[in-house]
Design a protein around this motif. Sequence first.
Motif, short mmCIF file in Angstrom:
data_model
loop_
_atom_site.label_atom_id
_atom_site.label_comp_id
_atom_site.label_asym_id
_atom_site.label_seq_id
_atom_site.Cartn_x
_atom_site.Cartn_y
_atom_site.Cartn_z
N GLU B 186 0.84 -1.21 0.00
CA GLU B 186 0.00 0.00 0.00
C GLU B 186 0.87 1.24 0.00
O GLU B 186 1.90 1.28 0.66
CB GLU B 186 -0.82 0.04 1.30
N HIS B 301 -4.72 6.63 -3.14
CA HIS B 301 -4.34 5.59 -2.17
C HIS B 301 -4.46 4.25 -2.88
O HIS B 301 -5.56 3.86 -3.28
CB HIS B 301 -5.27 5.64 -0.95
N LYS B 303 -3.65 0.08 -3.17
CA LYS B 303 -3.31 -1.18 -2.46
C LYS B 303 -3.39 -2.29 -3.50
O LYS B 303 -4.42 -2.46 -4.16
CB LYS B 303 -4.34 -1.40 -1.34
N HIS B 317 -8.12 1.04 -5.32
CA HIS B 317 -7.60 2.36 -5.69
C HIS B 317 -8.61 3.39 -5.24
O HIS B 317 -9.76 3.40 -5.70
CB HIS B 317 -7.41 2.42 -7.22
N HIS B 382 3.95 1.43 -8.44
CA HIS B 382 3.63 0.36 -7.52
C HIS B 382 4.09 -1.00 -8.04
O HIS B 382 4.69 -1.79 -7.33
CB HIS B 382 2.11 0.35 -7.32
#
Lengths: 155, 781
Positions: B186, B301, B303, B317, B382
């Motif tokens: 995250e 944010h 994950k 998301h 990410h």
Amino acid sequence: MKKTIHFKLNGEKTSMDVAPNDVLLEALRANLGAKSPKCGCDRGDCGTCTVMINGRAVRSCLILAVEVEGCEILTLEGVSKGRIAALQRSFVKHNSFQCGFCAPGMIMSLTELLNHKPTPTEEEVKEAISGNLCRCTGYTQIVEGVMDPAVSKKR
Amino acid sequence: MNELKVVGHSSERVDSLEKITGAANYVDDLNFGPELLYAYLVESPCAHAEIRKINTAKAERVPGVVKVLTGKDFPLSFGLYMQDRYVLAQDRVRFVGEQVAAVVARDPKIAKRAAALVEVTYKELPPVLNQMDALKKDAPLLHPGLKAYKHVPWFFPKGDTNIAHWRKTRKGDTEKGFKQADFVFEDVYTVPRYAHCAIEVHGAVGLYDASGRLTVWTASQSPYTQRNVFAEALSPLGISHKDVRVITPYVGGGFGGKAGVSMEILGAAFATKFKGKPVKVMWNRAQEFYNTYQRQGVEAHLKVGMKRDGRITAVEHLLYWDAGAYVEYGANVVNAVGLSATGPYKVDNIKIDSLCIYTNLPPGGPYRGFGYSEFCFGMESHLTRIAKKLRMDPIEIRLKNAIKGGDTLAYGAHMNPNGLSKAIEEVSKEIGWGKKEQSSDPDKVIGKSFACFWKAPAMPPNASSSAFIKFNEDASLNIMVSGMEIGQGLLTSMAQIASEILTVPVSKIRVETPDTDRNPYEWQTVGSHVTWGCGNAVKKAAIDCREQILDLVHRTLHLERESLYLEDEAVKSRTKPGWELPLKNFVIPGIQAEDFTFKGGPIMGRGVFMPEFTSAISDPETSQGGHPNVHYTTGASGLTLEIDRRTGRMKVLKVVLAADVGKAINPDLIRGQVVGGMLQGLATVLYEDMRFDAKGRMLNPNFTDYKIPTVMDAPVETKTIIIEVPQPDGPYGARGVGEHTMIPAAPLIANAIEDALGVRITSMPITAEKVVAALKKEGKL
């Protein structure tokens, strides 16, 4: 208080009445219909108003109209009056413009360069247009257009 | 299919001579005669305030001033997807620079001088200057009337909050997906606002003539949408669609900024107050920054769960968008991302929340990439970070998850055929993946990076295109479309498509910029969809012409219909070798029959394209059930970055971008999009950044302080790779690529920095200063 100034625009004698605070770019566009120089920022940042005064490429948004008394001014209209120049043809061949808004200024800056340096290096080409902003092309095709052997004879 | 003769080749641009000779006219170049009036705006100095009083008396007394207009003159709201915006502020201002009043005068300098004499009394309200503050319980409400605003059925405003729209997408079960994962990661990624910075500023000139006809000349990507919004907004004045004509000459760059309707409403509305006299409104560069659409900021944010073998098990998301004072267009950016914020990967368990949040900053809106660049920064950063943690190759991870034709998308529809895997492989080869490079300068390090991208056009389900083609006496053609030439070369690719079918060379085809009285409908030139949509319409119009020609020849000369075909500007017959009938002999005058009468007449074709399979209606809680996107263009990119480890200064040595364009109608034009778009993208990550002070005033509304790239900033090399997996419903298989070329730029830089220096930066822009700060923080400098 307007003043009459006399100068040459694209090879022809002309005159216009200007106020002391009239800027050359607006005077050329509004009074004489020379619309190829454009206004992009009005403070000398973008170069799209570039014209040649006595052979030097300058930003017409930073020059007062009264300053050009007796000068020779060249705009893209003048460059295009006769034959389309090799540089312009090369711009077409290399897809060197997209929206076309920066093209008049680019061509004027490069015309000055090629007049003084017929076979510029890539660095010199970049230097010459470093004050001309283009948001579309990413510049690569503009530099390629100038480095084409049909324009810059070297190599 | 026969071998293509024009499509797929790099034809010279049809607008080339106009543009390199200075003959091309932009809106400010048009002449409007001695009656022309000029408007200058009075702007709000407050980010949030009530307007108590406006005193125009002093300004009205200035000789040369014709009238001072205020919000009272225009009790009208407007907007593309939601009517939350006003011609001039009504009782309240919501950002610094908002238009409050306008002085209209015979001379622009007089208008400007008089505007300074308009006295406006404000009662300041607390401003909300970022989206996270706007969500707080005690946050001031920017639009208390939100609930009553008219909006499209696929928006879900939350009344009595600052949330103008909340797109929720749910697929599978993310909780289960994270449980299946071997690794869950995250983090939060932030992206600031950006400006389009087309070199031509916005402008509009309106003329309301004595008969009640309104003509508006605008610098716009969207003539028909403008006509529609003008007609709807001005309908209380008795103006209907047939009374409104929008003419759009060449545009000096758009990038989304000239889509929809922003300042152009002023030219249209002001004109209605001065019958018979044209009124001109030109933005200056500062206004271009603070009062047109801006690219919205976001706090994302993210994950992601992954198996040890590299398979993604779940994506969550959550995106908070700083959408600004008015969201009539920007909310659709938020919407688009809410449907697609996984990136081009097959994911079974998805939860996306994309929130459109009002703030007291300038209105957000469309910007090349339409939100995809913003979420791609997080997503592609990410994936590379997870790869590192799992000790896997970041390219292998992407190949494993790459979405394929037929895979189920986040909202339940199926993915179009695509060449993403091929793009990944080609980029990997071209960038020399796996080969470490070293600088000869001991102070410099070199990093390599990789990122994928995708994007679908975001458009209403009934966004259609149409085209007319007419022949001239010499068998030259005029093509009429309302797709806009914004530099991308649309006019040229449309000429190529018609040329391919009608065998008339591109040099004998004229395609001009739109005039809504003459050219048929096009929704807007946005979303990288016009090559596809408008191209389909032109292809149909050309086929319509061809069928009329062959029918006529068959009927008058009694040649077998099936044997007839077009070649080299003539009709030929497969059963009659050597016979031919040049098009110019009959496309206007017709064909003379045996009895000396004439048959036929002017050949004119029409073509209409509507994506009939799309629908925007779905379950608001899950987004399942609709088919909101027509297709996605996918691709991959790689970059080699040199960094000075003492100063953080970065130089892009090479960048490679492969896009699956379906079919390259004109490869040179595509290269133009890649080279230009990539530099625009690199600028957003390396140095561009809109700065606002604590009162919401933009601090850098000029090119001195908001740097856009010069020729000196271009990468040493930009390599374009064209992948062609045909789009089944595209003209010759083509799909769009205009926006995509800037989307992966930010994660490419972030990933290359980590590769070279081992530090990770999660907020844009990623300046040299930030690199140095990150190195210091990690004790590496």
